[in-house]
Scaffold this motif. Structure first.
Motif, PDB file in Angstrom:
ATOM      1  N   CYS A  18       0.850  -1.281  -0.064  1.00  0.00           N
ATOM      2  CA  CYS A  18       0.173   0.005   0.041  1.00  0.00           C
ATOM      3  C   CYS A  18       0.860   1.300  -0.011  1.00  0.00           C
ATOM      4  N   ARG A  22       0.732   4.290  -2.869  1.00  0.00           N
ATOM      5  CA  ARG A  22       0.594   5.644  -2.349  1.00  0.00           C
ATOM      6  C   ARG A  22       1.533   6.540  -2.995  1.00  0.00           C
ATOM      7  N   TRP A  37      -8.380  11.385  -1.187  1.00  0.00           N
ATOM      8  CA  TRP A  37      -9.014   9.823  -0.392  1.00  0.00           C
ATOM      9  C   TRP A  37      -7.780   8.932   0.160  1.00  0.00           C
ATOM     10  N   LEU A  38      -6.597   8.963  -0.524  1.00  0.00           N
ATOM     11  CA  LEU A  38      -5.572   8.341   0.080  1.00  0.00           C
ATOM     12  C   LEU A  38      -5.150   8.753   1.454  1.00  0.00           C
ATOM     13  N   GLN A  41      -6.603   7.410   4.138  1.00  0.00           N
ATOM     14  CA  GLN A  41      -6.312   6.130   4.388  1.00  0.00           C
ATOM     15  C   GLN A  41      -5.189   5.833   5.171  1.00  0.00           C
ATOM     16  N   TYR A  45      -4.662   2.236   5.740  1.00  0.00           N
ATOM     17  CA  TYR A  45      -5.106   1.952   4.590  1.00  0.00           C
ATOM     18  C   TYR A  45      -6.236   0.980   4.678  1.00  0.00           C
ATOM     19  N   THR A  46      -7.260   1.492   5.514  1.00  0.00           N
ATOM     20  CA  THR A  46      -8.225   0.723   6.055  1.00  0.00           C
ATOM     21  C   THR A  46      -9.162   0.282   4.755  1.00  0.00           C
ATOM     22  N   ALA A  47      -9.475   0.818   3.787  1.00  0.00           N
ATOM     23  CA  ALA A  47     -10.385   0.394   2.500  1.00  0.00           C
ATOM     24  C   ALA A  47      -9.809  -0.651   1.895  1.00  0.00           C
ATOM     25  N   TRP A  48      -8.407  -0.389   1.735  1.00  0.00           N
ATOM     26  CA  TRP A  48      -7.747  -1.677   1.221  1.00  0.00           C
ATOM     27  C   TRP A  48      -7.586  -2.717   1.880  1.00  0.00           C
ATOM     28  N   ALA A  71     -10.525   2.337  -5.357  1.00  0.00           N
ATOM     29  CA  ALA A  71     -10.469   3.559  -4.611  1.00  0.00           C
ATOM     30  C   ALA A  71     -10.993   4.636  -5.572  1.00  0.00           C
ATOM     31  N   ASP A  74     -14.774   4.733  -5.235  1.00  0.00           N
ATOM     32  CA  ASP A  74     -15.179   5.448  -4.004  1.00  0.00           C
ATOM     33  C   ASP A  74     -14.972   6.853  -4.442  1.00  0.00           C
TER      34      ASP A  74
END
Length: 116
Positions: A18, A22, A37-38, A41, A45-48, A71, A74
């Motif tokens: 991750c 980034r 968005w990143l 995170q 990197y909660t969503a990933w 992502a 989203d």
């Protein structure tokens, strides 16, 4: 003796991957929506993290493309495709995903194809 459990190794691999994504976003992304968005995170990197167990089995290229695509879904408030369908069909969807990323001005079409 220093011992790392499989669980710890998996977490380290996820965070390392991750972090590399980034850096790709910071260097190559042209759309600030993804950059913003990143920022939310990092560092976990909660969503990933939620999808990592499913996507980590893909090739590095396909994993990166899949995570970035999710992502962007989203960022664009677009419903994510079913993860299992996306994973099973990423090779067939690659062109469409790259076209979307390019059309929405996130990345150039070939940004995932070459290590620059």
């Amino acid at each position: 003796m220093f011992v790392i459990s499989n669980e710890q190794l998996n977490v380290m691999n996820r965070i390392l991957f991750c972090n590399r994504l980034r850096v790709l976003v910071e260097r190559r992304c042209r759309n600030n929506k993804l950059k913003d968005w990143l920022k939310v995170q990092v560092p976990h990197y909660t969503a990933w993290s939620e999808v990592w167990p499913d996507v980590c089995v893909l090739s590095e290229h396909d994993c990166a493309l899949t995570l970035i695509y999710l992502a962007v879904c989203d960022c664009e408030n677009v419903a994510r495709p079913a993860l299992n369908d996306l994973i099973l069909d990423i090779n067939n969807m690659e062109v469409d995903v790259k076209k979307l990323l390019s059309a929405k001005k996130y990345f150039g079409y070939s940004d995932f194809d070459y290590n620059r």
